[in-house]
Scaffold this motif. Structure first.
Motif, PDB file in Angstrom:
ATOM      1  N   ASP A 211      24.906  33.611  38.014  1.00  0.00           N
ATOM      2  CA  ASP A 211      26.434  33.006  38.797  1.00  0.00           C
ATOM      3  C   ASP A 211      24.885  31.989  39.346  1.00  0.00           C
ATOM      4  O   ASP A 211      23.984  31.448  38.961  1.00  0.00           O
ATOM      5  N   GLU A 212      25.909  31.871  40.618  1.00  0.00           N
ATOM      6  CA  GLU A 212      25.792  30.188  41.026  1.00  0.00           C
ATOM      7  C   GLU A 212      23.884  30.296  41.170  1.00  0.00           C
ATOM      8  O   GLU A 212      23.392  29.052  41.570  1.00  0.00           O
ATOM      9  N   THR A 213      23.308  31.380  41.803  1.00  0.00           N
ATOM     10  CA  THR A 213      22.141  31.189  42.164  1.00  0.00           C
ATOM     11  C   THR A 213      20.949  31.455  40.457  1.00  0.00           C
ATOM     12  O   THR A 213      19.470  31.674  41.000  1.00  0.00           O
ATOM     13  N   GLY A 214      21.547  31.364  39.285  1.00  0.00           N
ATOM     14  CA  GLY A 214      20.911  31.579  38.277  1.00  0.00           C
ATOM     15  C   GLY A 214      20.461  33.036  38.237  1.00  0.00           C
ATOM     16  O   GLY A 214      19.848  33.543  36.501  1.00  0.00           O
ATOM     17  N   THR A 215      21.001  34.059  38.954  1.00  0.00           N
ATOM     18  CA  THR A 215      20.199  35.478  38.242  1.00  0.00           C
ATOM     19  C   THR A 215      22.120  35.521  37.955  1.00  0.00           C
ATOM     20  O   THR A 215      23.118  35.281  37.569  1.00  0.00           O
ATOM     21  N   THR A 216      21.129  36.920  36.231  1.00  0.00           N
ATOM     22  CA  THR A 216      21.942  37.203  35.440  1.00  0.00           C
ATOM     23  C   THR A 216      22.697  38.558  36.603  1.00  0.00           C
ATOM     24  O   THR A 216      21.897  39.553  36.434  1.00  0.00           O
ATOM     25  N   ARG A 217      23.332  38.730  36.490  1.00  0.00           N
ATOM     26  CA  ARG A 217      23.896  40.081  37.295  1.00  0.00           C
ATOM     27  C   ARG A 217      25.373  41.065  36.679  1.00  0.00           C
ATOM     28  O   ARG A 217      26.592  39.631  36.158  1.00  0.00           O
ATOM     29  N   LYS A 218      26.257  41.950  37.425  1.00  0.00           N
ATOM     30  CA  LYS A 218      27.302  42.173  37.169  1.00  0.00           C
ATOM     31  C   LYS A 218      28.527  41.914  38.557  1.00  0.00           C
ATOM     32  O   LYS A 218      27.879  41.723  39.520  1.00  0.00           O
ATOM     33  N   LEU A 219      29.404  41.972  38.465  1.00  0.00           N
ATOM     34  CA  LEU A 219      30.121  41.413  39.793  1.00  0.00           C
ATOM     35  C   LEU A 219      30.109  42.610  40.543  1.00  0.00           C
ATOM     36  O   LEU A 219      29.812  43.755  40.695  1.00  0.00           O
ATOM     37  N   THR A 220      29.765  42.374  41.733  1.00  0.00           N
ATOM     38  CA  THR A 220      30.427  43.494  43.011  1.00  0.00           C
ATOM     39  C   THR A 220      31.397  44.264  42.998  1.00  0.00           C
ATOM     40  O   THR A 220      32.137  43.655  42.530  1.00  0.00           O
ATOM     41  N   LYS A 221      31.393  45.170  43.937  1.00  0.00           N
ATOM     42  CA  LYS A 221      33.181  46.097  43.416  1.00  0.00           C
ATOM     43  C   LYS A 221      33.931  44.815  45.025  1.00  0.00           C
ATOM     44  O   LYS A 221      34.949  45.020  44.178  1.00  0.00           O
ATOM     45  N   GLN A 222      33.131  44.108  45.864  1.00  0.00           N
ATOM     46  CA  GLN A 222      34.444  43.516  46.332  1.00  0.00           C
ATOM     47  C   GLN A 222      34.859  42.395  45.573  1.00  0.00           C
ATOM     48  O   GLN A 222      35.659  42.185  45.911  1.00  0.00           O
ATOM     49  N   GLU A 223      33.926  42.308  45.141  1.00  0.00           N
ATOM     50  CA  GLU A 223      34.540  39.918  43.771  1.00  0.00           C
ATOM     51  C   GLU A 223      35.600  40.890  43.108  1.00  0.00           C
ATOM     52  O   GLU A 223      36.199  40.166  42.619  1.00  0.00           O
ATOM     53  N   LEU A 224      35.174  42.020  42.377  1.00  0.00           N
ATOM     54  CA  LEU A 224      36.278  42.419  41.147  1.00  0.00           C
ATOM     55  C   LEU A 224      37.751  42.642  42.404  1.00  0.00           C
ATOM     56  O   LEU A 224      38.252  42.875  41.456  1.00  0.00           O
ATOM     57  N   THR A 225      37.486  43.607  43.241  1.00  0.00           N
ATOM     58  CA  THR A 225      38.886  44.030  43.969  1.00  0.00           C
ATOM     59  C   THR A 225      39.722  42.782  43.967  1.00  0.00           C
ATOM     60  O   THR A 225      40.784  42.305  44.364  1.00  0.00           O
ATOM     61  N   ILE A 226      38.624  41.842  45.182  1.00  0.00           N
ATOM     62  CA  ILE A 226      39.281  40.262  45.056  1.00  0.00           C
ATOM     63  C   ILE A 226      39.930  39.441  43.913  1.00  0.00           C
ATOM     64  O   ILE A 226      40.713  39.642  43.851  1.00  0.00           O
ATOM     65  N   PHE A 227      39.816  39.715  42.399  1.00  0.00           N
ATOM     66  CA  PHE A 227      39.818  39.256  41.614  1.00  0.00           C
ATOM     67  C   PHE A 227      40.854  39.918  41.344  1.00  0.00           C
ATOM     68  O   PHE A 227      42.030  39.348  40.990  1.00  0.00           O
ATOM     69  N   LEU A 228      41.014  41.300  41.113  1.00  0.00           N
ATOM     70  CA  LEU A 228      42.391  41.846  40.621  1.00  0.00           C
ATOM     71  C   LEU A 228      42.903  41.545  41.223  1.00  0.00           C
ATOM     72  O   LEU A 228      44.648  41.120  41.190  1.00  0.00           O
ATOM     73  N   ALA A 229      43.299  41.270  43.095  1.00  0.00           N
ATOM     74  CA  ALA A 229      44.567  41.138  44.145  1.00  0.00           C
ATOM     75  C   ALA A 229      44.766  39.585  44.179  1.00  0.00           C
ATOM     76  O   ALA A 229      45.855  39.312  43.989  1.00  0.00           O
ATOM     77  N   VAL A 230      43.807  38.826  43.376  1.00  0.00           N
ATOM     78  CA  VAL A 230      43.856  37.072  43.523  1.00  0.00           C
ATOM     79  C   VAL A 230      45.337  37.192  42.106  1.00  0.00           C
ATOM     80  O   VAL A 230      45.849  36.657  42.201  1.00  0.00           O
ATOM     81  N   VAL A 231      44.657  37.882  40.735  1.00  0.00           N
ATOM     82  CA  VAL A 231      45.426  37.500  39.967  1.00  0.00           C
ATOM     83  C   VAL A 231      46.960  38.724  39.904  1.00  0.00           C
ATOM     84  O   VAL A 231      48.256  38.332  39.641  1.00  0.00           O
ATOM     85  N   ALA A 232      47.004  39.681  40.763  1.00  0.00           N
ATOM     86  CA  ALA A 232      48.390  40.720  40.216  1.00  0.00           C
ATOM     87  C   ALA A 232      48.958  39.370  41.189  1.00  0.00           C
ATOM     88  O   ALA A 232      50.284  39.566  40.771  1.00  0.00           O
ATOM     89  N   GLY A 233      48.238  39.624  42.532  1.00  0.00           N
ATOM     90  CA  GLY A 233      48.945  38.350  43.333  1.00  0.00           C
ATOM     91  C   GLY A 233      50.046  37.562  42.737  1.00  0.00           C
ATOM     92  O   GLY A 233      51.599  37.137  42.661  1.00  0.00           O
ATOM     93  N   ALA A 234      49.576  36.550  42.095  1.00  0.00           N
ATOM     94  CA  ALA A 234      49.706  34.988  41.508  1.00  0.00           C
ATOM     95  C   ALA A 234      50.487  35.060  40.829  1.00  0.00           C
ATOM     96  O   ALA A 234      50.992  35.031  40.724  1.00  0.00           O
ATOM     97  N   GLY A 235      50.240  36.864  39.613  1.00  0.00           N
ATOM     98  CA  GLY A 235      51.459  36.393  38.600  1.00  0.00           C
ATOM     99  C   GLY A 235      52.805  37.727  39.126  1.00  0.00           C
ATOM    100  O   GLY A 235      54.028  36.969  38.492  1.00  0.00           O
ATOM    101  N   VAL A 236      52.525  37.818  40.306  1.00  0.00           N
ATOM    102  CA  VAL A 236      53.670  39.207  40.092  1.00  0.00           C
ATOM    103  C   VAL A 236      54.682  38.076  41.053  1.00  0.00           C
ATOM    104  O   VAL A 236      55.772  37.992  40.467  1.00  0.00           O
TER     105      VAL A 236
END
Length: 395
Positions: A211-236
């Motif tokens: 991430d932008e702080t240089g930390t190696t990590r997985k997506l948080t649940k909130q980030e993942l939820t938002i990602f899907l909402a963005v992709v689904a909304g725009a794609g549909v």
């Protein structure tokens, strides 16, 4: 001649905005709307430059004009509403779903979805480009990519449609404290954690990134939820509107439609021209972040909301020959419908794939049609321009 006025929420202007766009390009290429307190640019070179300028023109307050003006609390993960470097990191993660390899791999499935939409209509005397195709194919495709169960797809589609609605003539109401929660996707993520599959949710659950702080990590649940909402909304929502314009514009140009029937190699160029001629997303907004910006010798002060009129730029006679003519043989490329630069639409390959397949399959079954324009219904949304119904009479 009447006083020049432009307002993206004005219902009468929106019915046919192109004469107003032409006047804006000629008389006020940098326009200020005092009533709603926003600036607008309409010429191709200005819009092109503004789309690329992520240093001074920020997406962090949103890319929809109402959102920029409201300045809501935007949660992390709405990557279309982020600036580099955070946007660059998040976009690269989501872009995994739309690589050329992934698009080639799903082409047969997308075609099968399209066939399933159209085959039951063969032999009928009419079908609807939006209700029978535009409302179905993009959702089935995004559902397959993201791993949204078939039973849940109608609810996702309805939500994507509803969040962009505005009362006729008025801006959308934005909840300043609860903008873009994406909460309806939480249960899919929880289910996929226990039932992994070959889809975007499973892939995003596993991905590790710096991430932008240089930390190696997985997506948080909130980030993942938002990602899907963005992709689904725009794609549909945006891709779905393309199909309504496909039905209307090709009915109005039967000679070019006949060319497409006999020469399918023209279809990719026809989709590009359709995207230029009637873009489902006619404009995108930015926030003038730190310094004043200047277009056409007019200064737009820092802190301003700026509307970039993509649909106007796509018809700018300074850039395109005969821009108000629909021409499937026009040299492809150049339109700004998918944006430019860092925020170029990550789903553009998918939209092009769906449009190309849909047009090919429609022409195979229905080489001729007329539009029942009295039965067509405009979609009342200021952010996505198109139709809720586009009934075709088959002949």
């Amino acid at each position: 001649m009447s006083e020049l006025y432009y307002d993206p929420w004005d219902v009468e202007i929106d019915l046919d905005p192109y004469p107003t766009y032409r006047r804006l390009r000629d008389e006020a290429p940098v326009y200020f709307n005092e009533r709603h307190n926003f600036w607008g640019i309409s010429r191709y070179p200005d819009v092109d430059a503004a789309l690329k300028d992520t240093a001074r023109l920020s997406s962090a307050k949103g890319d929809i004009l109402e959102v920029v003006l409201t300045d809501p609390v935007i949660p992390p993960g709405v990557f279309i509403n982020e600036d580099p470097p955070v946007h660059t990191i998040h976009r690269a993660i989501v872009a995994r779903a739309f690589t050329p390899k992934r698009m080639r791999a799903i082409e047969d499935k997308v075609r099968a979805f399209c066939v399933a939409c159209l085959d039951p209509l063969v032999g009928a005397d009419r079908f609807d480009f939006v209700r029978d195709l535009g409302a179905e194919l993009p959702m089935k495709t995004i559902g397959m990519l993201a791993g949204i169960p078939d039973s849940e797809q109608p609810a996702v589609r309805a939500h994507a449609n509803e969040v962009l609605r505005n009362e006729a003539g008025k801006p959308m109401e934005i909840d300043k404290d609860r903008y873009f929660t994406g909460e309806m996707f939480g249960e899919y993520i929880a289910w996929r954690e226990k039932n992994p599959s070959d889809d975007l949710i499973t892939e995003l659950l596993a991905v590790e990134f710096e991430d932008e702080t240089g930390t190696t990590r997985k997506l948080t649940k909130q980030e993942l939820t938002i990602f899907l909402a963005v992709v689904a909304g725009a794609g549909v929502e945006t891709t779905g509107r393309l199909f309504g314009w496909m039905g209307k514009v090709l009915a109005e140009h039967p000679d070019q439609r006949a060319e497409l029937v006999t020469d399918r190699s023209l279809i990719p160029g026809a989709i590009e021209e359709l995207l230029r001629f009637e873009p489902p997303g006619p404009h995108v907004a930015r926030y003038v972040a730190t310094d004043d910006v200047t277009f056409q010798d007019r200064v737009i002060p820092a802190g301003s909301a700026l509307l970039m009129m993509l649909a106007s730029a796509n018809r700018d006679e300074r850039h395109f020959d005969n821009p108000d003519e629909f021409d499937i043989r026009r040299k492809p490329g150049g339109h700004l419908t998918f944006g430019r630069g860092a925020h170029f639409c990550v789903g553009a390959p998918l939209a092009r794939l769906e449009g190309r397949i849909a047009l090919d399959e429609v022409l195979t079954r229905f080489p001729k049609w007329d539009i029942d324009i009295a039965g067509a219904l405009r979609s009342r949304t200021a952010t996505v321009r198109g139709w809720d119904a586009m009934p075709a009479v088959l002949g």
